[in-house]
Design a protein around this motif. Structure first.
Motif, PDB file in Angstrom:
ATOM      1  N   LEU A   1      -4.513 -19.961   1.803  1.00 17.07           N
ATOM      2  CA  LEU A   1      -4.588 -20.617   0.499  1.00 17.07           C
ATOM      3  C   LEU A   1      -4.964 -19.611  -0.586  1.00 17.07           C
ATOM      4  N   LEU A   2      -5.909 -18.715  -0.269  1.00 10.93           N
ATOM      5  CA  LEU A   2      -6.302 -17.672  -1.215  1.00 10.93           C
ATOM      6  C   LEU A   2      -5.119 -16.771  -1.547  1.00 10.93           C
ATOM      7  N   PHE A   3      -4.351 -16.398  -0.523  1.00 13.81           N
ATOM      8  CA  PHE A   3      -3.163 -15.560  -0.734  1.00 13.81           C
ATOM      9  C   PHE A   3      -2.151 -16.285  -1.620  1.00 13.81           C
ATOM     10  N   PHE A   4      -1.981 -17.577  -1.374  1.00 11.77           N
ATOM     11  CA  PHE A   4      -1.045 -18.371  -2.182  1.00 11.77           C
ATOM     12  C   PHE A   4      -1.482 -18.402  -3.645  1.00 11.77           C
ATOM     13  N   ILE A   5      -2.776 -18.638  -3.888  1.00 10.88           N
ATOM     14  CA  ILE A   5      -3.302 -18.677  -5.254  1.00 10.88           C
ATOM     15  C   ILE A   5      -3.092 -17.327  -5.939  1.00 10.88           C
ATOM     16  N   CYS A   6      -3.371 -16.248  -5.222  1.00 13.93           N
ATOM     17  CA  CYS A   6      -3.177 -14.900  -5.775  1.00 13.93           C
ATOM     18  C   CYS A   6      -1.705 -14.639  -6.084  1.00 13.93           C
ATOM     19  N   SER A   7      -0.821 -15.152  -5.227  1.00 14.29           N
ATOM     20  CA  SER A   7       0.616 -14.968  -5.457  1.00 14.29           C
ATOM     21  C   SER A   7       1.062 -15.715  -6.713  1.00 14.29           C
ATOM     22  N   GLN A   8       0.477 -16.892  -6.941  1.00 14.27           N
ATOM     23  CA  GLN A   8       0.799 -17.670  -8.137  1.00 14.27           C
ATOM     24  C   GLN A   8       0.348 -16.926  -9.398  1.00 14.27           C
ATOM     25  N   ILE A   9      -0.867 -16.386  -9.359  1.00 17.26           N
ATOM     26  CA  ILE A   9      -1.399 -15.630 -10.493  1.00 17.26           C
ATOM     27  C   ILE A   9      -0.542 -14.393 -10.760  1.00 17.26           C
ATOM     28  N   PHE A  10      -0.224 -13.670  -9.683  1.00 19.95           N
ATOM     29  CA  PHE A  10       0.575 -12.448  -9.812  1.00 19.95           C
ATOM     30  C   PHE A  10       1.960 -12.736 -10.381  1.00 19.95           C
TER      31      PHE A  10
ATOM     32  N   LEU B   1       0.800  -1.227   0.000  1.00 18.20           N
ATOM     33  CA  LEU B   1       0.000   0.000   0.000  1.00 18.20           C
ATOM     34  C   LEU B   1       0.833   1.277   0.000  1.00 18.20           C
ATOM     35  N   TYR B   2       2.074   1.199   0.515  1.00 19.13           N
ATOM     36  CA  TYR B   2       2.869   2.419   0.677  1.00 19.13           C
ATOM     37  C   TYR B   2       4.191   2.432  -0.090  1.00 19.13           C
ATOM     38  N   PHE B   3       4.695   1.257  -0.474  1.00 24.08           N
ATOM     39  CA  PHE B   3       6.004   1.213  -1.123  1.00 24.08           C
ATOM     40  C   PHE B   3       5.944   0.751  -2.585  1.00 24.08           C
ATOM     41  N   ASP B   4       4.961  -0.072  -2.923  1.00 27.03           N
ATOM     42  CA  ASP B   4       4.904  -0.620  -4.285  1.00 27.03           C
ATOM     43  C   ASP B   4       3.461  -0.710  -4.770  1.00 27.03           C
ATOM     44  N   LYS B   5       2.716   0.365  -4.567  1.00 21.79           N
ATOM     45  CA  LYS B   5       1.276   0.374  -4.845  1.00 21.79           C
ATOM     46  C   LYS B   5       0.964   0.135  -6.323  1.00 21.79           C
ATOM     47  N   LYS B   6       1.813   0.644  -7.207  1.00 23.23           N
ATOM     48  CA  LYS B   6       1.541   0.559  -8.638  1.00 23.23           C
ATOM     49  C   LYS B   6       1.730  -0.850  -9.198  1.00 23.23           C
ATOM     50  N   ASN B   7       2.644  -1.614  -8.619  1.00 22.91           N
ATOM     51  CA  ASN B   7       3.007  -2.908  -9.201  1.00 22.91           C
ATOM     52  C   ASN B   7       2.247  -4.107  -8.622  1.00 22.91           C
ATOM     53  N   ILE B   8       1.628  -3.922  -7.475  1.00 30.42           N
ATOM     54  CA  ILE B   8       0.915  -5.038  -6.846  1.00 30.42           C
ATOM     55  C   ILE B   8      -0.591  -4.839  -7.019  1.00 30.42           C
ATOM     56  N   PRO B   9      -1.259  -5.767  -7.716  1.00 30.19           N
ATOM     57  CA  PRO B   9      -2.692  -5.615  -8.009  1.00 30.19           C
ATOM     58  C   PRO B   9      -3.573  -5.683  -6.764  1.00 30.19           C
ATOM     59  N   LYS B  10      -4.778  -5.121  -6.893  1.00 33.03           N
ATOM     60  CA  LYS B  10      -5.691  -5.031  -5.761  1.00 33.03           C
ATOM     61  C   LYS B  10      -6.111  -6.403  -5.239  1.00 33.03           C
TER      62      LYS B  10
END
Length: 219
Positions: free
Chosen positions: A200-209, A139-148
């Motif tokens: 598990l949801l965070f892991f799946i999102c990390s894989q997609i990202f 939210l404060y250091f890499d807001k542009k590169n990490i999707p919502k």
């Protein structure tokens, strides 16, 4: 060459998650509790699947946790951002501590209740701190590169972990006595499973990202 390394990283992470999930699912199916009750996420802790006195497939649950965790440690260490070295070092320490505590949960089953609870508390606390640190970074250091969607999964994980930690602190010291005459719904058990679901949801999102990031870097 970079794309090949990225694929290996994704596969290693997926393999770790599948190994642990396999241990959970199979031990759940064959679970017959100490009072001959079926397993339910509403009133059973995850760790009870690895309790040798009560779980038929306890060894499988514990060994899958011990084997699968190093794969996830490798995966999360590899997807850490390279931009800020100090931040990467902090995340590296937290990830390793989470991994070691997870392995200790498998090594010290609920049959060794004191060591098991210490390992579980360390695990959940550091998972919470890691998710909180990720939220701040995103939210404060890499807001542009990490999707919502990735950030939202981490926020949900933080909320569920915090609720789980707070509720766990309310437990009576004689936890094992409570489990012998357990109610139909035990909130702390529900929150523990909810925490696992958000992980598990965070892991799946990390894989997609990480997959999308890898594809974009090749263009």
């Amino acid at each position: 060459m970079k794309s090949r390394q990225d694929i290996i990283t994704l596969v290693v992470g997926l393999l770790g998650a599948l190994i642990i999930s396999f241990g959970i699912v199979v031990s759940n199916i064959y679970f017959i509790g100490c009072s001959d009750q079926n397993y339910s996420i509403l009133n059973h802790f995850i760790s009870e699947l690895g309790q040798y006195q009560c779980s038929e497939k306890a060894f499988l649950f514990n060994i899958c946790l011990i084997i699968g965790t190093p794969f996830l440690i490798y995966y999360y260490l590899k997807i850490l951002p390279e931009s800020v070295k100090k931040i990467k070092n902090i995340f590296t320490i937290i990830i390793v501590l989470i991994g070691v505590s997870a392995i200790c949960i498998g090594m010290f089953s609920m049959d060794k209740i004191v060591m098991h609870i210490i390992s579980a508390i360390i695990f959940f606390y550091f998972c919470f701190f890691a998710s909180l640190a990720f939220n701040i970074y995103a939210l404060y250091f890499d807001k542009k590169n990490i999707p919502k969607y990735f950030v939202m999964s981490s926020i949900l994980m933080s909320i569920s972990l915090l609720a789980n930690i707070i509720e766990f602190q309310q437990l009576d010291q004689n936890m094992l006595e409570i489990l012998k005459d357990r109610p139909n719904i035990l909130l702390v058990c529900v929150l523990e499973w909810l925490s696992l679901a958000t992980m598990l949801l965070f892991f799946i999102c990390s894989q997609i990202f990480f997959y999308k990031k890898s594809i974009a870097s090749q263009k």
